[in-house]
Design a protein around this motif. Structure first.
Motif, PDB file in Angstrom:
ATOM      1  N   ASP A 124       0.866  -1.184   0.000  1.00  0.00           N
ATOM      2  CA  ASP A 124       0.000   0.000   0.000  1.00  0.00           C
ATOM      3  C   ASP A 124       0.896   1.225   0.000  1.00  0.00           C
ATOM      4  N   GLU A 125       0.588   2.172  -0.865  1.00  0.00           N
ATOM      5  CA  GLU A 125       1.339   3.428  -0.871  1.00  0.00           C
ATOM      6  C   GLU A 125       1.125   4.142   0.459  1.00  0.00           C
ATOM      7  N   LEU A 126       2.138   4.877   0.882  1.00  0.00           N
ATOM      8  CA  LEU A 126       1.992   5.667   2.101  1.00  0.00           C
ATOM      9  C   LEU A 126       0.924   6.735   1.866  1.00  0.00           C
ATOM     10  N   SER A 127      -0.076   6.752   2.709  1.00  0.00           N
ATOM     11  CA  SER A 127      -1.172   7.706   2.539  1.00  0.00           C
ATOM     12  C   SER A 127      -1.742   8.037   3.907  1.00  0.00           C
ATOM     13  N   VAL A 128      -2.812   8.808   3.888  1.00  0.00           N
ATOM     14  CA  VAL A 128      -3.461   9.197   5.135  1.00  0.00           C
ATOM     15  C   VAL A 128      -3.867   7.965   5.941  1.00  0.00           C
ATOM     16  N   ARG A 129      -4.280   6.900   5.228  1.00  0.00           N
ATOM     17  CA  ARG A 129      -4.831   5.737   5.915  1.00  0.00           C
ATOM     18  C   ARG A 129      -3.932   4.509   5.897  1.00  0.00           C
ATOM     19  N   SER A 156       0.082   2.481   5.058  1.00  0.00           N
ATOM     20  CA  SER A 156       1.529   2.590   4.951  1.00  0.00           C
ATOM     21  C   SER A 156       2.060   1.237   4.510  1.00  0.00           C
ATOM     22  N   ARG A 202       0.543   9.324   8.022  1.00  0.00           N
ATOM     23  CA  ARG A 202       1.878   9.674   7.526  1.00  0.00           C
ATOM     24  C   ARG A 202       2.691  10.423   8.575  1.00  0.00           C
ATOM     25  N   ASP A 258      -3.986  11.486  10.319  1.00  0.00           N
ATOM     26  CA  ASP A 258      -3.115  11.247   9.164  1.00  0.00           C
ATOM     27  C   ASP A 258      -1.958  10.349   9.596  1.00  0.00           C
ATOM     28  N   GLU A 279       6.853  10.522   9.141  1.00  0.00           N
ATOM     29  CA  GLU A 279       7.499  11.727   8.674  1.00  0.00           C
ATOM     30  C   GLU A 279       8.528  12.203   9.700  1.00  0.00           C
TER      31      GLU A 279
END
Lengths: 847, 337
Positions: B186-191, B193, B316, B314, B320
């Motif tokens: 899954d791409e790193l996103s709000v929901r 990782s 991410r 979020d 971060e």
């Protein structure tokens, strides 16, 4: 699975509002993710029968029509649609009607009708039009504007079109889990609703004509085609039905609306029937053009070596694997079983006879094929989840009834039902006490029986307190006792199970030392001013090139990074060898956000490809940049340096009681990881320098001649690349070391010394290259028993000593356990010790 | 003596002391000469000198005390320091919020008798899938899009491999939690990782001893300890290949306490974890007899419970590592709600 309630209500009657139905389904494992209310995008549109069509006197492409709108009266309407004809029933928008927003401009409508101006009477090329006949686009049903809507011929003029289309409606969006393939159908959801609302809901009997009586239709006629199954393991059953005399056209407007509500695109009446039956019954169907099947022989087989490609419906030539299941005739491949049909045998506008396929394909075979081809469809999904092993003929009968109504098709002979072997109904012996043993709640036997009957199981007693449960064919997920217990629990509601706590005390017999140590480690580092970060273990290959982490620490003989075969992106293509690149990235991220200083650590795993395959290691690493301590007015501010981070590192090491065993060794100096004997032991070879560290401002951390960590400033080149204004310092330590050796021995405790210490300082002049640690070691090694400590207190280089040399001041502390030492004794010991060390190191006393 | 004024400095006092009473001070020298006098002279002179000595000493002591008192007066009369200026030294760092949340969760489980066991991230198909009753080419595998490493290895898609690893090496009764990182495509996103934390937990004992009711009790204890004593939970039927029956566990929405709000999509409930009774096929895969043993298992996402607990929306932010985000969490950990 999208379930329009209008459709669901045809199959089940339930006395409950939609929200309650959704709630019960959700609690029972069929999560309703959304409850969508679908309103018609128009109002004031009624069914109108076109009674007369004449050419417009002033326009070739327009017609002047008379429309019978039942009780509303009769109207003259100008219409430009090519498909208008006398006798059809279409959607008539009266003066005052509101059509879908934007429909006139060519865009499909989405707005609500209130925003649109009501329709006015208009004079079109000299003829007054008292309303209009509407296309699907004008009603906001689709972007189809090629012709006007054709309603069921039986629709009474004057009826509201919205009602005829089944609007407004509510659509349940149900998330179906892979075990419940049976619920990928309106019928499956209807069964579920009936079971959940036991007593308040029941399945309806289908009205006459819902399922064509094939027996009477095809009796005595010869079979119009043959079916052979050559791959029975992959296709245990294949039923086919031929129909002829059909006319390919549009499906009725209501059916088209339903398909759309379910997320499918209407195509033509034949294809729409197959989709409609699939949505309703759960059994995917495929229609072949009967006249395109050589010898009217259908062969279900693996592709083998002879047929390597097939041109599928979407006009793409697809490669076939020899073991892949295909539908073929004696000449060629007609389609990929369960995935997609071939273009050559597809239904076209001129098709008049078809064969409907209704089969059970092995779920795993379809999963493999659809995954390999990257083709996922509503049909393949149902085969993958598993369709009703007994549902094939019923679906054909339903399709035949619909095709008769929608396309005027006639059944051509009986169903050809090739079945390798009919499976025996699945029986499960259920001991009644097993239910309570698993749930921890006592349910009455009558309740258990009632729940099982509700899902369509047949029950027979089998001895005392045991039931023989025969599960329905469409519930392939029910295979063992726990499956039945789950059915009972979810239909009763899990709220029926009262919580309790385990009777046994599971008090841990193994104190978790690792966790306590990890926690202590984090405490020390946070106390030393470092903030914990967490970064992804997936990094770019470039990160591993720049920050090779293998070969430095005590992990066994690593030989390369671990790559991911199917990475998301080049940025996440490998597993990290070191925690340092992640820390560096986070440093840069924070500097970009105006941070003036950044001090952080991470605890995590690293990965290597060793000789025996991928292996994992665990590390703790830190990065330090910018002002670090004693900041503020009047403060003697310190910025991150080798020394400050070494201080942190030492504090950590000492906290684990490891101080004595570890050395900090400059790269390439006085250290051989394999001992004196070379590399024969297979230990990791010493990297002469760590490529990402400053060659003059870095050190290995070693224990018993093995590298267990490193410490140093980032290499100036790396600092330049990262555009760092100040030095960034990092350390990385093998966590296994701390966990294995740290805090192991309970240290011996001694009372404080009873006799005073005597201190003597000495300043030595040595070569600039001589590490201070070496001098200290010499003093310790050569010192008498009374030498308690020897420490470096000052290092001087400059005009007072010769070029290339430095002065190192040591403080030596002497103490006896038995008595007070006299000055004379100490002076003698110190003079002897100093002389010994001077000669060993080739040093002089500083004058 | 006469020159020693009332305002004599410490240095002047010392000077006088050395000049008179020091080793070679005037008085000391005179006293040494006493030995050369006749006994009677010696007595008188000695008495005189001693008197002088005592006078000098008394005077010096007096001056010294006066001096000390003067210094004390000055010390407390100095201009005050500014106590609002920042302190100097090392500023304490912060724990990562995921660590704080994870540690808190593990503390609760340990207090309930669970042991903590960490297992590997790099797994084989057997421990991540087959032993957990994921048949080959089954759609359930696609619920977890997997990173493959070649040679039959992969990055574990869940910490459920911990169940298999622990059970195949030990015998019941067992109560274990396995925290760790998992990986899905899954791409790193709000929901989501590509890497995320999970806590797997399981308990195995004789048939009838550890039941679905116990699962409910244990999870209720945990969730109330973690999210607060007023937390309600409900079980919803679901599907996982390695449990049967399977349930999703919802807790009453932390924001609206069950009244219905935007976060819980008006339902009043928030999905928090998956659980169920361990599938007989899992027991068979690890060599346990399902006629003898029974157990439950559950798994929860660390980021998920952290988001809910911290009221962050979020995911991410956790990866971060913005110092301004991390700096907000109290260094000593989060207080229990």
């Amino acid at each position: 699975m999208r379930v329009p309630l209008g459709w669901l209500n045809e199959l089940v009657s339930v006395e409950a509002p939609p929200a309650e139905v959704a709630e019960r389904l959700t609690l029972a494992g069929l999560e309703v993710e959304a409850l969508l209310r679908v309103e018609p995008a128009f109002s004031g549109v009624i069914a109108g029968r076109v009674t007369k069509v004449e050419r417009h006197p002033n326009a070739d492409r327009l017609s002047v029509c008379e429309v019978d709108a039942g009780a509303e009266g009769s109207f003259v309407v100008v219409c430009g649609a090519p498909n208008v004809r006398a006798g059809m029933v279409s959607a008539f928008a009266r003066v005052g009607a509101r059509l879908a927003a934007g429909a006139q401009d060519g865009a499909p409508a989405k707005e609500n009708p209130g925003a649109v101006k009501p329709l006015e009477a208009a004079v079109i090329r000299g003829v007054q039009s008292q309303g209009m006949l509407c296309s699907e686009r004008e009603l906001g049903l689709s972007d189809d504007h090629a012709g006007i809507v054709e309603l069921d011929a039986g629709a009474a003029p004057g009826q509201e079109v919205a009602a005829l289309l089944g609007l407004p409606d509510t659509v349940l969006d149900v998330a179906v889990t892979p075990n419940r393939g049976d619920c990928l159908s309106i019928l499956g959801i209807a069964r579920e609703v009936a079971a959940l609302f036991d007593g308040r809901g029941r399945l309806k009997r289908p009205p006459r004509g819902t399922f064509t009586e094939l027996a009477s239709a095809g009796t005595g006629a010869p079979a119009p085609l043959s079916v052979e199954i050559d791959a029975p393991a992959l296709c245990p059953r294949y039923a086919a039905l031929a129909m002829s005399g059909l006319q390919v056209a549009r499906a009725p407007a209501k059916a088209r609306t339903r398909l759309r509500l379910c997320g499918m695109r209407p195509v033509n009446n034949v294809v729409d029937v197959t989709n409609y039956v699939m949505l309703e019954q759960g059994q995917p169907l495929h229609a072949f053009d009967l006249d395109r099947i050589a010898e009217r022989r259908i062969i279900v087989r693996t592709a083998g070596e002879t047929h390597r490609r097939v041109l599928t419906l979407d006009n793409i030539s697809r490669s076939l694997e020899p073991a892949q299941l295909v539908i073929a005739d004696p000449k060629e491949v007609l389609g990929i079983a369960g995935v997609m049909g071939g273009l050559g045998s597809a239904v076209t506008a001129t098709t008049s006879a078809i064969v409907l396929e209704s089969a059970y394909f092995d779920p795993q075979a379809v999963t493999r094929a659809s995954r390999r081809l990257g083709l996922r469809s509503e049909a393949s999904r149902r085969f993958e989840y598993g369709v009703d092993r007994q549902g094939q003929v019923t679906a054909l009968r339903r399709a035949a009834a619909l095709l008769k109504g929608w396309a005027g098709a006639r059944v051509l002979g009986p169903v050809v039902d090739a079945e390798v072997s009919a499976p025996a109904p699945r029986e499960i012996a259920l001991e009644m006490r097993a239910v309570g043993a698993m749930l921890g709640a006592q349910l009455k036997a009558a309740v258990v029986r009632r729940r099982l009957r509700a899902i369509g199981a047949r029950l027979a007693p089998a001895g005392r307190a045991t039931l023989r449960v025969t599960v329905p064919s469409y519930r392939a997920d029910l295979a063992a006792v726990p499956d039945l217990v789950e059915e009972v629990a979810r239909l009763s509601g899990f709220a029926e199970v009262a919580p309790r706590l385990p009777a046994r005390s599971f008090a841990s017999k193994r104190p978790e030392r690792r966790r306590a140590m990890m926690r202590a480690m984090r405490e020390v580092l946070v106390g030393c001013g470092l903030t914990e970060v967490r970064t992804l273990a997936l990094v770019a290959a470039d990160d591993n090139r720049r920050y090779p982490g293998r070969g430095f620490l005590s992990e066994s003989a690593p030989c390369g990074p671990v790559g991911v075969e199917n990475p998301l992106s080049a940025e996440l293509a490998e597993l990290r060898e070191s925690l340092v690149p992640g820390l560096v990235r986070v440093l840069r991220f924070n500097l970009n956000r105006q941070a003036g200083a950044f001090h952080a650590f991470e605890v995590g795993k690293v990965f290597f490809r060793g000789h025996d395959g991928p292996a994992e290691g665990a590390r703790v690493a830190a990065i330090s940049y910018g002002p670090f301590a004693f900041e503020g007015p009047g403060g003697d501010q310190r910025s991150a340096s080798f020394a400050t981070l070494k201080g942190v590192c030492e504090t950590l090491i000492q906290a684990f009681g490891l101080g004595a065993g570890l050395q900090f060794v400059a790269p390439g100096r006085g250290f051989s990881p394999t001992g004196a004997g070379g590399s024969a032991t297979g230990e990791p070879a010493l990297a002469v320098a760590v490529p990402f560290l400053h060659p003059r401002r870095s050190a290995f951390i070693t224990r018993e001649n093995r590298i267990v960590g490193l410490l140093g400033e980032l290499h100036p080149e790396e600092a330049l690349r990262l555009e760092l204004d100040q030095p960034a310092v990092v350390f990385e330590l093998d966590l296994a070391l701390l966990l294995a050796y740290g805090l192991v021995s309970s240290a011996r405790v001694e009372p404080p010394p009873r006799f005073p210490a005597v201190r003597r300082d000495v300043a030595l002049v040595v070569s600039r290259e001589t590490p201070a640690g070496e001098i200290v070691s010499e003093f310790r090694a050569a010192g008498p028993e009374a030498l308690e400590r020897a420490e470096v207190t000052d290092v001087y280089e400059g005009v007072q000593v010769a070029e290339g040399r430095k002065s190192v001041t040591l403080s030596c502390v002497y103490r006896s356990r038995e008595r007070s030492l006299t000055d004379e004794e100490v002076n003698r010991m110190h003079a002897e010790l100093t002389a010994r060390v001077l000669s060993r190191l080739g040093a002089q006393l500083r004058g | 003596m006469a020159r020693l004024s009332e305002r004599a400095t410490a240095g002047e006092i010392e000077e006088v002391r050395v000049r008179t009473l020091g080793r070679s001070g005037e008085l000391t020298l005179l006293m040494r000469q006493l030995g050369g006098l006749a006994p009677e002279e010696r007595r008188d002179a000695g008495r005189l000198l001693n008197e002088i000595k005592q006078q000098i000493e008394a005077r010096l002591a007096e001056l010294k005390i006066r001096l000390q008192q003067e210094a004390l007066r000055r010390a407390v009369a100095e201009p005050p320091i500014d106590p609002t200026l920042p302190g100097l030294g090392i500023r304490r760092g912060r724990f990562h919020p995921l660590t704080v949340v994870l540690e808190q969760a593990l503390d609760i489980f340990e207090s309930m008798g669970f042991e903590v066991a960490e297992t590997q991230d790099i797994e084989d198909d057997f421990h991540n899938f087959s032993a957990l009753n994921f048949p080959p080419d089954h759609p359930a595998r696609e619920m977890q899009d997997t990173f493959f490493l070649g040679g039959g290895l992969l990055l574990r898609t869940h910490t459920s491999n911990g169940q298999v690893r622990v059970m195949e090496s030990r015998q019941p009764p067992l109560a274990v939690v396995c925290p760790g990182n998992c990986y899905r495509r899954d791409e790193l996103s709000v929901r989501a990782s590509p890497m995320f934390g999970q806590i797997e937990g399981f308990m195995v004992d004789r048939v009838g001893a550890v039941t679905l009711a116990d699962l409910k009790g244990v999870l209720g204890e945990f969730l109330r300890a973690f999210f607060g004593p007023r937390t309600n939970l409900r079980f919803r039927a679901s599907f996982f290949p390695f449990t049967e029956p399977s349930v999703e566990v919802d807790i009453s929405c932390l924001l609206c306490a069950g009244a219905g709000c935007r976060v819980c999509k008006q339902s009043g409930w928030t999905e928090i974890l998956g659980a169920g009774m361990i599938h007989h096929n899992v027991f068979r895969a690890v060599g346990y007899d399902p006629a003898r043993w029974q157990g439950f298992a559950f798994g929860m996402g660390v980021e998920r419970i952290a988001l809910l607990k911290l009221g962050v929306d979020d995911l991410r932010l956790f990866f971060e590592n913005d110092a301004r985000f991390l700096g907000q969490f109290p260094a000593a950990g989060l207080e229990r709600v």
